[in-house]
Design a protein around this motif. Sequence first.
Motif, PDB file in Angstrom:
ATOM      1  N   ASP A  50       0.850  -1.424   0.057  1.00 51.29           N
ATOM      2  CA  ASP A  50       0.040   0.254   0.066  1.00 51.29           C
ATOM      3  C   ASP A  50       0.731   1.240   0.079  1.00 51.29           C
ATOM      4  O   ASP A  50       0.423   2.382  -0.181  1.00 51.29           O
ATOM      5  CB  ASP A  50      -0.988  -0.095   1.281  1.00 51.29           C
ATOM      6  CG  ASP A  50      -1.825  -0.935   1.257  1.00 51.29           C
ATOM      7  OD1 ASP A  50      -2.189  -1.721   0.173  1.00 51.29           O
ATOM      8  OD2 ASP A  50      -2.108  -1.528   2.476  1.00 51.29           O
ATOM      9  N   LYS A  51       2.150   1.122   0.120  1.00 52.53           N
ATOM     10  CA  LYS A  51       2.857   2.483   0.304  1.00 52.53           C
ATOM     11  C   LYS A  51       3.236   2.835  -1.065  1.00 52.53           C
ATOM     12  O   LYS A  51       3.433   2.049  -1.969  1.00 52.53           O
ATOM     13  CB  LYS A  51       4.200   2.021   1.046  1.00 52.53           C
ATOM     14  CG  LYS A  51       4.214   1.626   2.355  1.00 52.53           C
ATOM     15  CD  LYS A  51       3.562   2.599   3.364  1.00 52.53           C
ATOM     16  CE  LYS A  51       3.713   1.883   4.890  1.00 52.53           C
ATOM     17  NZ  LYS A  51       3.057   2.764   5.773  1.00 52.53           N
ATOM     18  N   PRO A  52       3.709   4.024  -1.177  1.00 52.41           N
ATOM     19  CA  PRO A  52       4.032   4.754  -2.795  1.00 52.41           C
ATOM     20  C   PRO A  52       5.515   4.513  -2.929  1.00 52.41           C
ATOM     21  O   PRO A  52       6.465   5.551  -2.853  1.00 52.41           O
ATOM     22  CB  PRO A  52       3.696   6.096  -2.365  1.00 52.41           C
ATOM     23  CG  PRO A  52       3.842   6.363  -1.019  1.00 52.41           C
ATOM     24  CD  PRO A  52       3.342   5.136  -0.323  1.00 52.41           C
ATOM     25  N   TRP A  53       5.850   3.422  -3.061  1.00 53.32           N
ATOM     26  CA  TRP A  53       7.236   3.002  -3.321  1.00 53.32           C
ATOM     27  C   TRP A  53       7.860   3.448  -4.802  1.00 53.32           C
ATOM     28  O   TRP A  53       7.152   3.483  -5.689  1.00 53.32           O
ATOM     29  CB  TRP A  53       7.855   1.629  -3.209  1.00 53.32           C
ATOM     30  CG  TRP A  53       7.321   0.995  -1.868  1.00 53.32           C
ATOM     31  CD1 TRP A  53       6.378   0.170  -1.449  1.00 53.32           C
ATOM     32  CD2 TRP A  53       8.030   1.055  -0.578  1.00 53.32           C
ATOM     33  NE1 TRP A  53       6.045  -0.041  -0.166  1.00 53.32           N
ATOM     34  CE2 TRP A  53       7.331   0.382   0.263  1.00 53.32           C
ATOM     35  CE3 TRP A  53       8.988   1.798  -0.277  1.00 53.32           C
ATOM     36  CZ2 TRP A  53       7.716   0.276   1.616  1.00 53.32           C
ATOM     37  CZ3 TRP A  53       9.414   1.844   1.122  1.00 53.32           C
ATOM     38  CH2 TRP A  53       9.018   1.188   1.988  1.00 53.32           C
ATOM     39  N   SER A  54       8.836   3.755  -5.040  1.00 54.47           N
ATOM     40  CA  SER A  54       9.516   3.649  -6.172  1.00 54.47           C
ATOM     41  C   SER A  54       9.274   2.443  -6.869  1.00 54.47           C
ATOM     42  O   SER A  54       9.540   1.517  -6.156  1.00 54.47           O
ATOM     43  CB  SER A  54      10.881   4.125  -6.390  1.00 54.47           C
ATOM     44  OG  SER A  54      11.497   4.087  -7.486  1.00 54.47           O
ATOM     45  N   THR A  55       9.248   2.511  -8.037  1.00 56.19           N
ATOM     46  CA  THR A  55       9.055   1.154  -8.930  1.00 56.19           C
ATOM     47  C   THR A  55      10.466   0.614  -9.528  1.00 56.19           C
ATOM     48  O   THR A  55      10.150  -0.419  -9.982  1.00 56.19           O
ATOM     49  CB  THR A  55       7.993   1.141 -10.084  1.00 56.19           C
ATOM     50  OG1 THR A  55       8.362   2.329 -10.871  1.00 56.19           O
ATOM     51  CG2 THR A  55       6.459   1.611  -9.299  1.00 56.19           C
ATOM     52  N   ASP A  56      11.493   1.240  -9.793  1.00 53.21           N
ATOM     53  CA  ASP A  56      12.698   0.934 -10.244  1.00 53.21           C
ATOM     54  C   ASP A  56      13.852   0.297  -9.618  1.00 53.21           C
ATOM     55  O   ASP A  56      14.988   0.470  -9.651  1.00 53.21           O
ATOM     56  CB  ASP A  56      13.150   2.136 -10.983  1.00 53.21           C
ATOM     57  CG  ASP A  56      13.775   3.274 -10.041  1.00 53.21           C
ATOM     58  OD1 ASP A  56      13.464   3.214  -8.695  1.00 53.21           O
ATOM     59  OD2 ASP A  56      14.632   3.776 -10.314  1.00 53.21           O
TER      60      ASP A  56
END
Length: 109
Positions: A98-104
């Motif tokens: 649910d956290k807004p993490w970086s996707t890279d």
Amino acid sequence: MKQSFCVYGKVQAVMFRRTFCLGAKKRGFDAGATNSREDRDKVTCSLVGDREHVERFLEELQVSSELNSWGAKVESIQLLDKFVSLERHEVTTENVEDKPWSTDVEFYI
């Protein structure tokens, strides 16, 4: 088994908490992780699972050269006498997605 511990190394600002919780979740553990405010080289973690598998995961954390593509690396682990409940952690296996993490980032554990 319920075990809390502190990990030391390159563990903040490198997606360690996400990597740790996803690695634990993949192995069927409940887990949590919280950054230290005083020490940027320290994260407090908790794991709940079968003793043998928890011990194996702790060993894997220490022997892996890098845990993800951002360079997260554990230098040492200090077991704690008291268990830190999962609800007290910033990131858990329950809320990690649910956290807004970086996707890279690539995960190696």
